[in-house]
Scaffold this active site. Structure first.
Site, PDB file in Angstrom:
ATOM      1  N   SER A   3      -2.453  13.070   4.471  1.00 41.23           N
ATOM      2  CA  SER A   3      -2.252  11.667   4.867  1.00 41.23           C
ATOM      3  C   SER A   3      -0.888  11.161   4.413  1.00 41.23           C
ATOM      4  CB  SER A   3      -3.359  10.809   4.221  1.00 41.23           C
ATOM      5  OG  SER A   3      -3.170   9.430   4.495  1.00 41.23           O
TER       6      SER A   3
ATOM      7  N   ASP B  48      -6.030  18.957  -0.241  1.00 42.10           N
ATOM      8  CA  ASP B  48      -6.483  17.566  -0.143  1.00 42.10           C
ATOM      9  C   ASP B  48      -8.011  17.560  -0.171  1.00 42.10           C
ATOM     10  OD1 ASP B  48      -4.731  14.894   1.064  1.00 42.10           O
ATOM     11  OD2 ASP B  48      -6.923  14.744   1.031  1.00 42.10           O
TER      12      ASP B  48
ATOM     13  N   TYR C 166      -2.560   2.473 -13.144  1.00 40.83           N
ATOM     14  CA  TYR C 166      -1.771   3.174 -12.117  1.00 40.83           C
ATOM     15  C   TYR C 166      -0.326   3.371 -12.587  1.00 40.83           C
ATOM     16  CZ  TYR C 166       0.520   4.116  -7.628  1.00 40.83           C
ATOM     17  OH  TYR C 166       1.265   4.671  -6.616  1.00 40.83           O
TER      18      TYR C 166
ATOM     19  N   LYS D 187       1.740   6.916 -13.417  1.00 41.69           N
ATOM     20  CA  LYS D 187       2.962   7.337 -12.723  1.00 41.69           C
ATOM     21  C   LYS D 187       4.153   7.427 -13.684  1.00 41.69           C
ATOM     22  CE  LYS D 187       1.394   7.802  -8.480  1.00 41.69           C
ATOM     23  NZ  LYS D 187       1.508   9.101  -7.772  1.00 41.69           N
TER      24      LYS D 187
HETATM   25  N1  LIG Z   1       2.387   4.137  -0.005  1.00 40.13           N
HETATM   26  C1  LIG Z   1       3.096   3.567  -0.959  1.00 40.13           C
HETATM   27  O1  LIG Z   1       3.628   2.448  -0.799  1.00 40.13           O
HETATM   28  C2  LIG Z   1       3.299   4.278  -2.274  1.00 40.13           C
HETATM   29  C3  LIG Z   1       4.122   3.659  -3.226  1.00 40.13           C
HETATM   30  C4  LIG Z   1       4.347   4.281  -4.433  1.00 40.13           C
HETATM   31  C5  LIG Z   1       3.769   5.515  -4.699  1.00 40.13           C
HETATM   32  N2  LIG Z   1       2.962   6.098  -3.757  1.00 40.13           N
HETATM   33  C6  LIG Z   1       2.388   7.403  -4.088  1.00 40.13           C
HETATM   34  O2  LIG Z   1       2.626   8.308  -3.032  1.00 40.13           O
HETATM   35  C7  LIG Z   1       1.594   9.295  -2.994  1.00 40.13           C
HETATM   36  C8  LIG Z   1       1.055   9.396  -1.573  1.00 40.13           C
HETATM   37  O3  LIG Z   1       0.468   8.137  -1.225  1.00 40.13           O
HETATM   38  P1  LIG Z   1       0.196   7.674   0.275  1.00 40.13           P
HETATM   39  O4  LIG Z   1       0.686   6.293   0.382  1.00 40.13           O
HETATM   40  O5  LIG Z   1       0.660   8.718   1.208  1.00 40.13           O
HETATM   41  O6  LIG Z   1      -1.396   7.586   0.217  1.00 40.13           O
HETATM   42  P2  LIG Z   1      -2.543   8.127   1.184  1.00 40.13           P
HETATM   43  O7  LIG Z   1      -3.780   7.500   0.663  1.00 40.13           O
HETATM   44  O8  LIG Z   1      -2.149   7.942   2.602  1.00 40.13           O
HETATM   45  O9  LIG Z   1      -2.563   9.684   0.872  1.00 40.13           O
HETATM   46  C9  LIG Z   1      -3.018  10.181  -0.359  1.00 40.13           C
HETATM   47  C10 LIG Z   1      -3.720  11.503  -0.112  1.00 40.13           C
HETATM   48  O10 LIG Z   1      -4.125  12.019  -1.399  1.00 40.13           O
HETATM   49  C11 LIG Z   1      -5.427  12.556  -1.255  1.00 40.13           C
HETATM   50  N3  LIG Z   1      -6.109  12.573  -2.550  1.00 40.13           N
HETATM   51  C12 LIG Z   1      -6.516  11.499  -3.280  1.00 40.13           C
HETATM   52  N4  LIG Z   1      -7.121  11.917  -4.403  1.00 40.13           N
HETATM   53  C13 LIG Z   1      -7.099  13.273  -4.378  1.00 40.13           C
HETATM   54  C14 LIG Z   1      -7.571  14.280  -5.258  1.00 40.13           C
HETATM   55  N5  LIG Z   1      -8.233  13.969  -6.394  1.00 40.13           N
HETATM   56  N6  LIG Z   1      -7.380  15.580  -4.926  1.00 40.13           N
HETATM   57  C15 LIG Z   1      -6.748  15.898  -3.780  1.00 40.13           C
HETATM   58  N7  LIG Z   1      -6.278  14.991  -2.896  1.00 40.13           N
HETATM   59  C16 LIG Z   1      -6.453  13.693  -3.202  1.00 40.13           C
HETATM   60  C17 LIG Z   1      -6.120  11.642  -0.248  1.00 40.13           C
HETATM   61  O11 LIG Z   1      -7.248  12.269   0.342  1.00 40.13           O
HETATM   62  C18 LIG Z   1      -4.999  11.362   0.748  1.00 40.13           C
HETATM   63  O12 LIG Z   1      -4.991  12.309   1.795  1.00 40.13           O
HETATM   64  C19 LIG Z   1       0.553   8.845  -4.014  1.00 40.13           C
HETATM   65  O13 LIG Z   1       0.698   9.609  -5.192  1.00 40.13           O
HETATM   66  C20 LIG Z   1       0.882   7.390  -4.255  1.00 40.13           C
HETATM   67  O14 LIG Z   1       0.481   6.960  -5.529  1.00 40.13           O
HETATM   68  C21 LIG Z   1       2.725   5.510  -2.560  1.00 40.13           C
END
Ligand SMILES: NC(=O)c1ccc[n+]([C@@H]2O[C@H](COP(=O)([O-])OP(=O)(O)OC[C@H]3O[C@@H](n4cnc5c(N)ncnc54)[C@H](O)[C@@H]3O)[C@@H](O)[C@H]2O)c1
Length: 252
Positions: free
Chosen positions: A15, A36, A154, A158
């Site tokens: 995702s 995932d 959170y 991080k």
């Molecule tokens: N989207 C943002 O604005 C944003 C900002 C800062 C940091 N992040 C970080 O970026 C990364 C990706 O986030 P995203 O926005 O693409 O989120 P998302 O929810 O679209 O994707 C996260 C994916 O991680 C998988 N996942 C969750 N827990 C898991 C586990 N225990 N084992 C295996 N897979 C697991 C989920 O199934 C999902 O497919 C994350 O680490 C998030 O904290 C995102």
């Protein structure tokens, strides 16, 4: 060593940011192991990568569960070969005021975001040491740079990822392995839209875009381009670095 035929593991690759990273690394010629929890979404991403001519293996993995990580590592090695690129993108977002946080909720977030990064890295680094070459890119968060209310678990998880990145950069630098992190700003993914739907973004995504110097929120491809660079041979002299990809939200 070129990117062609290297093997990359992308956690959270089903995702959002992780899926875009899978595509960018595949476009650079890497074969991809997607780790995932979401099997259906992984299958969709895999079809996209296979259409690019890459070999792909999907493993249902909980990054916080060592046994499932070890089993997936074996599957990746047996199907694709030694893994020399790891992107730790799996993560969960969480909100809650400090005084409302239970030990259980604190530990859940630390366990997935920080301990999961540790476990996946520890399990795969031996392949990189054997190759005398490796790339580890951890997805952290811009919330560690600015601070953010009602997200202490959170943000702490991080910030731990950034500290882990720096420590490993020093520890592994002599073995041909670089370790960097990308802290995304607000990126248009299911995670961000979920936060918006729960009222966690006052003014919504539009308000964030309006405040940002580049006047838009991030796209997963913005993060993926930075990660693909850090995973390339061209980035071999960059390690321990925090490559902010945030449209100017924060300058480090
Ligand atoms: N989207 C943002 O604005 C944003 C900002 C800062 C940091 N992040 C970080 O970026 C990364 C990706 O986030 P995203 O926005 O693409 O989120 P998302 O929810 O679209 O994707 C996260 C994916 O991680 C998988 N996942 C969750 N827990 C898991 C586990 N225990 N084992 C295996 N897979 C697991 C989920 O199934 C999902 O497919 C994350 O680490 C998030 O904290 C995102």
């Amino acid at each position: 060593m070129t990117s062609q035929n290297k093997v990359a593991v992308v956690t959270g690759g089903a995702s959002g940011i992780g899926a875009a990273i899978c595509r960018a690394l595949a476009e650079d010629g890497m074969d991809i192991a997607i780790w995932d929890l979401n099997e259906a979404a992984m299958t969709n991403v895999a079809a996209d990568l296979e259409a690019l001519g890459r070999r792909v293996v999907c493993s249902k993995v909980n990054v916080a569960d060592r046994a499932s990580v070890e089993a997936a590592a074996e599957q990746a090695r047996n199907t694709l070969g030694p893994v020399t690129v790891l992107v730790n993108s799996a993560g969960v977002h969480a909100t809650g005021a400090l005084l409302d946080l239970s030990d259980e909720e604190w530990n859940r977030v630390i366990n997935i975001n920080l301990n999961g990064t540790f476990i996946c890295t520890q399990v795969l680094v031996p392949d990189m040491v054997a190759a005398n070459w490796g790339r580890i890119i951890n997805i952290s968060s811009s919330s560690t740079q600015t601070g953010s209310p009602n997200m202490s678990h959170y943000v702490a998880s991080k910030a731990g990822v950034i500290g882990f990145t720096k420590a490993l950069a020093v520890e592994l630098g002599g073995k041909g392995i670089t370790v960097n992190n990308v802290p995304p700003g607000s990126v248009d993914t299911p995670m961000l839209r979920d936060l918006e739907a729960k009222g966690g973004l006052p003014g919504g995504v539009e308000a964030i875009a309006a405040r940002n110097p580049v006047k838009r929120i991030g796209q997963p491809e913005d993060m993926a381009a930075a990660v693909a660079f850090l995973a390339s041979d061209k980035a071999g002299y960059i390690t321990g670095h925090t490559l902010s990809v945030n449209g100017g939200r924060y300058f480090n």
